[in-house]
Write an enzyme that holds these catalytic residues in place. Sequence first.
Site, PDB file in Angstrom:
ATOM      1  N   ILE A 145       0.840  -1.212   0.000  1.00  0.00           N
ATOM      2  CA  ILE A 145       0.000   0.000   0.000  1.00  0.00           C
ATOM      3  C   ILE A 145       0.876   1.264   0.000  1.00  0.00           C
ATOM      4  CG2 ILE A 145      -1.969  -1.142   1.103  1.00  0.00           C
ATOM      5  CD1 ILE A 145      -1.145   0.141   3.761  1.00  0.00           C
ATOM      6  N   TRP A 147       1.449   5.736   0.560  1.00  0.00           N
ATOM      7  CA  TRP A 147       1.539   6.649   1.711  1.00  0.00           C
ATOM      8  C   TRP A 147       0.416   7.671   1.780  1.00  0.00           C
ATOM      9  CZ3 TRP A 147       1.379  10.984  -1.032  1.00  0.00           C
ATOM     10  CH2 TRP A 147       1.993  10.992  -2.283  1.00  0.00           C
ATOM     11  N   LYS A 171       2.994  -4.935   3.375  1.00  0.00           N
ATOM     12  CA  LYS A 171       4.179  -4.064   3.330  1.00  0.00           C
ATOM     13  C   LYS A 171       3.653  -2.649   3.127  1.00  0.00           C
ATOM     14  CE  LYS A 171       6.898  -1.979   1.167  1.00  0.00           C
ATOM     15  NZ  LYS A 171       7.085  -0.525   1.375  1.00  0.00           N
ATOM     16  N   PRO A 172       3.635  -1.842   4.228  1.00  0.00           N
ATOM     17  CA  PRO A 172       3.150  -0.461   4.068  1.00  0.00           C
ATOM     18  C   PRO A 172       4.233   0.407   3.430  1.00  0.00           C
ATOM     19  CG  PRO A 172       3.803  -0.851   6.340  1.00  0.00           C
ATOM     20  CD  PRO A 172       4.082  -2.130   5.595  1.00  0.00           C
ATOM     21  N   GLU A 227       4.322   2.633 -12.616  1.00  0.00           N
ATOM     22  CA  GLU A 227       5.634   2.043 -12.892  1.00  0.00           C
ATOM     23  C   GLU A 227       5.875   0.837 -11.998  1.00  0.00           C
ATOM     24  OE1 GLU A 227       5.120   5.300 -12.043  1.00  0.00           O
ATOM     25  OE2 GLU A 227       5.115   6.002 -14.112  1.00  0.00           O
ATOM     26  N   GLU A 246      -4.117  -1.246  -8.276  1.00  0.00           N
ATOM     27  CA  GLU A 246      -4.801   0.052  -8.197  1.00  0.00           C
ATOM     28  C   GLU A 246      -3.744   1.105  -8.451  1.00  0.00           C
ATOM     29  OE1 GLU A 246      -7.910   0.357  -7.822  1.00  0.00           O
ATOM     30  OE2 GLU A 246      -8.692  -1.223  -6.504  1.00  0.00           O
ATOM     31  N   CYS A 280      -5.393   9.274  -5.682  1.00  0.00           N
ATOM     32  CA  CYS A 280      -5.323   8.670  -7.022  1.00  0.00           C
ATOM     33  C   CYS A 280      -6.523   9.064  -7.862  1.00  0.00           C
ATOM     34  CB  CYS A 280      -5.195   7.164  -6.912  1.00  0.00           C
ATOM     35  SG  CYS A 280      -6.376   6.487  -5.787  1.00  0.00           S
ATOM     36  N   LYS A 325      10.951  14.081  -2.486  1.00  0.00           N
ATOM     37  CA  LYS A 325      10.904  13.640  -3.886  1.00  0.00           C
ATOM     38  C   LYS A 325       9.605  14.088  -4.561  1.00  0.00           C
ATOM     39  CE  LYS A 325      10.754   9.329  -6.344  1.00  0.00           C
ATOM     40  NZ  LYS A 325      10.075   8.125  -5.964  1.00  0.00           N
ATOM     41  N   TYR A 327       7.625  16.457  -3.514  1.00  0.00           N
ATOM     42  CA  TYR A 327       7.607  17.925  -3.446  1.00  0.00           C
ATOM     43  C   TYR A 327       8.328  18.508  -4.668  1.00  0.00           C
ATOM     44  CZ  TYR A 327       9.157  22.455  -1.391  1.00  0.00           C
ATOM     45  OH  TYR A 327       9.442  23.768  -1.134  1.00  0.00           O
ATOM     46  N   GLU A 379      -0.065  12.315 -14.617  1.00  0.00           N
ATOM     47  CA  GLU A 379      -0.537  12.469 -13.244  1.00  0.00           C
ATOM     48  C   GLU A 379       0.473  13.288 -12.442  1.00  0.00           C
ATOM     49  OE1 GLU A 379      -0.497   8.984 -10.683  1.00  0.00           O
ATOM     50  OE2 GLU A 379      -2.482   9.568  -9.995  1.00  0.00           O
TER      51      GLU A 379
HETATM   52  P1  NAD Z   1       4.954   3.711  -5.280  1.00  0.00           P
HETATM   53  O1  NAD Z   1       4.485   2.858  -6.394  1.00  0.00           O
HETATM   54  O2  NAD Z   1       6.329   4.220  -5.334  1.00  0.00           O
HETATM   55  O3  NAD Z   1       4.842   2.948  -3.881  1.00  0.00           O
HETATM   56  C1  NAD Z   1       3.693   2.235  -3.510  1.00  0.00           C
HETATM   57  C2  NAD Z   1       4.109   1.089  -2.633  1.00  0.00           C
HETATM   58  O4  NAD Z   1       4.875   0.189  -3.419  1.00  0.00           O
HETATM   59  C3  NAD Z   1       4.988   1.475  -1.440  1.00  0.00           C
HETATM   60  O5  NAD Z   1       4.658   0.672  -0.332  1.00  0.00           O
HETATM   61  C4  NAD Z   1       6.379   1.133  -1.937  1.00  0.00           C
HETATM   62  O6  NAD Z   1       7.275   0.828  -0.887  1.00  0.00           O
HETATM   63  C5  NAD Z   1       6.097  -0.098  -2.763  1.00  0.00           C
HETATM   64  N1  NAD Z   1       7.115  -0.396  -3.781  1.00  0.00           N
HETATM   65  C6  NAD Z   1       7.980   0.461  -4.384  1.00  0.00           C
HETATM   66  N2  NAD Z   1       8.783  -0.225  -5.233  1.00  0.00           N
HETATM   67  C7  NAD Z   1       8.405  -1.521  -5.170  1.00  0.00           C
HETATM   68  C8  NAD Z   1       8.838  -2.700  -5.847  1.00  0.00           C
HETATM   69  N3  NAD Z   1       9.845  -2.694  -6.715  1.00  0.00           N
HETATM   70  N4  NAD Z   1       8.209  -3.858  -5.578  1.00  0.00           N
HETATM   71  C9  NAD Z   1       7.182  -3.893  -4.705  1.00  0.00           C
HETATM   72  N5  NAD Z   1       6.746  -2.821  -4.025  1.00  0.00           N
HETATM   73  C10 NAD Z   1       7.336  -1.635  -4.267  1.00  0.00           C
HETATM   74  O7  NAD Z   1       3.870   4.838  -5.194  1.00  0.00           O
HETATM   75  P2  NAD Z   1       3.724   5.964  -4.092  1.00  0.00           P
HETATM   76  O8  NAD Z   1       4.808   6.950  -4.326  1.00  0.00           O
HETATM   77  O9  NAD Z   1       3.657   5.346  -2.748  1.00  0.00           O
HETATM   78  O10 NAD Z   1       2.276   6.558  -4.418  1.00  0.00           O
HETATM   79  C11 NAD Z   1       2.059   7.449  -5.486  1.00  0.00           C
HETATM   80  C12 NAD Z   1       1.431   6.762  -6.680  1.00  0.00           C
HETATM   81  O11 NAD Z   1       0.460   5.792  -6.274  1.00  0.00           O
HETATM   82  C13 NAD Z   1       0.670   7.702  -7.576  1.00  0.00           C
HETATM   83  O12 NAD Z   1       0.995   7.440  -8.910  1.00  0.00           O
HETATM   84  C14 NAD Z   1      -0.809   7.392  -7.325  1.00  0.00           C
HETATM   85  O13 NAD Z   1      -1.665   7.646  -8.359  1.00  0.00           O
HETATM   86  C15 NAD Z   1      -0.779   5.964  -6.963  1.00  0.00           C
HETATM   87  N6  NAD Z   1      -1.894   5.642  -6.055  1.00  0.00           N
HETATM   88  C16 NAD Z   1      -2.948   4.941  -6.533  1.00  0.00           C
HETATM   89  C17 NAD Z   1      -4.019   4.631  -5.721  1.00  0.00           C
HETATM   90  C18 NAD Z   1      -5.189   3.845  -6.233  1.00  0.00           C
HETATM   91  O14 NAD Z   1      -6.020   3.420  -5.443  1.00  0.00           O
HETATM   92  N7  NAD Z   1      -5.338   3.624  -7.516  1.00  0.00           N
HETATM   93  C19 NAD Z   1      -4.018   5.047  -4.406  1.00  0.00           C
HETATM   94  C20 NAD Z   1      -2.937   5.772  -3.944  1.00  0.00           C
HETATM   95  C21 NAD Z   1      -1.877   6.062  -4.781  1.00  0.00           C
END
Ligand code: NAD
Length: 477
Positions: A145, A147, A171-172, A227, A246, A280, A325, A327, A379
């Site tokens: 999930i 942040w 894994k938060p 990504e 998601e 999101c 990052k 910001y 986005e």
């Molecule tokens: P992120 O993808 O960097 O991180 C999300 C989670 O994935 C974190 O817990 C992170 O530690 C983990 N993660 C990072 N690299 C990983 C890897 N290689 N393997 C497995 N897990 C990994 O995203 P973020 O910076 O936390 O959140 C911002 C993005 O998330 C935005 O693009 C936003 O749109 C999207 N988001 C979507 C929803 C939704 O419900 N659709 C909700 C919130 C955020």
Amino acid sequence: MKTILIDGRWQAAQDERTIDVIDPSNAKVFSSISRGGEADVKLAVDAARRALSGPWGKMTATERGRLLQKLGELILANAEEIAQLEARDTGKPITVARNDVKVVARYFEFYGTAADKIHGETIPYLEGYNVSLVRVPHGVTAHIIPWNYPAQMFGRSLAPALAMGNATVLKPSEDACLSGIKIAELAIEAGFPPGALNLVTGYGHEAGAALTAHPGIDFATFTGSPEVGVMVQEATARNHVACVLELGGKSPQIVFEDVDFDKALPVIVKAITQNAGQTCSAGSRLLVQESIYDKFVAAVAERFKAVTVGTPEMDLDCGPIVNKKQYDRVRKFISEAVESGVPLLAEGAFGKDLPADGYFVKPAFFGRVPRDHRLACKEVFGPVLSAIPFKDEEDAIELANATEFGLAAGIWTENGGRQARVSQRVLSGQVFINCYGAGGGVELPFGGVKKSGHGREKGLLALEEMSTTKTVVHYYK
Ligand code: NAD
């Protein structure tokens, strides 16, 4: 701080490493979490596997439901402490954090009361056969999930999985996980058996990657960036494990010339400034019919100027951006748009005496954004709204569908036929007509199409995602 929960016990990372926790309002370290990695993930997945053949796996659906409801009650009883942690960790205004805590409690209540109401089916077949379709848990489920709404996401991801009897490993986000740690403590207090709920704090590229690639998981659900969503899907595919993704959005608010201004304006401004735009399903594109464009956009600009930014305690409209990052990323979007000549119609305001090093950004409202501009397609994940004019209904639909995302959409018109036509043709997982619902809505299935992801969370549909079926064929002659 020992923030890894395995088999009902709190522990440090196997190699004892930690990660600093930073307050986004002042960029100062105020706590630390364990930096879990592959070894911790392995222990957590093993504990979850054992839980499936232990007391947790033997519980009835009713008993599981009661545990979930008990956890919901404990969350409410500890609501202020969780809200304070959430606000400090993410920077969000305290009133918003308090509301988020109510939502996470509601997830446990909703899925707790639903746990024993998911039934199987019988299938007519050949003479002498009884065939039943039994709904069963996947087994060990992995949950990753982000942040932006850490407490809400904790409930949204885990509650349906636990209700269906899975043993879970969460894994938060490394950027905000303190509320989740507290809620996991409450889960132990509620009486969840060891191994039903395991929590591994740590970085995504370490603990997250190890969890999604682990051959011992049976299902994964991920909320985060597109990504990383690709990485998660690749990792789980190697073990033929299904996943729900998601991902992000660039959701349109489609405003027709017969819009009710008073109804629409506050909702539209809130849909992009709520949680400092770090939602999101934020309504980040404002598509307005040309005939009312100038008038409507001027009214939005007036309201935008009144949006204020401050620390959680100041409790204004927006808090800071979650980390350095993000910001830098949001500010770059804004400065590049200004440099490329996109009109900046309005900015929000900073509250008084903000701490010097906080990640505060003034909400920005841009007008007549060219349809192919980065701001119109990518986005931002910050409080930045882009207005774009359209000609007629056909043009509005084409423009609404012109990004790679499809998470949510808002339609503003009093014309019933148009409401039906546009809602049918807009490509997105949720459509709101004369309202908009970013966040909350525990009952409402949620998820995307196109690059916004696949699978559904929330609502009763999440219980189907978090389980599978077994066809039992019984010959009785
Ligand atoms: P992120 O993808 O960097 O991180 C999300 C989670 O994935 C974190 O817990 C992170 O530690 C983990 N993660 C990072 N690299 C990983 C890897 N290689 N393997 C497995 N897990 C990994 O995203 P973020 O910076 O936390 O959140 C911002 C993005 O998330 C935005 O693009 C936003 O749109 C999207 N988001 C979507 C929803 C939704 O419900 N659709 C909700 C919130 C955020």
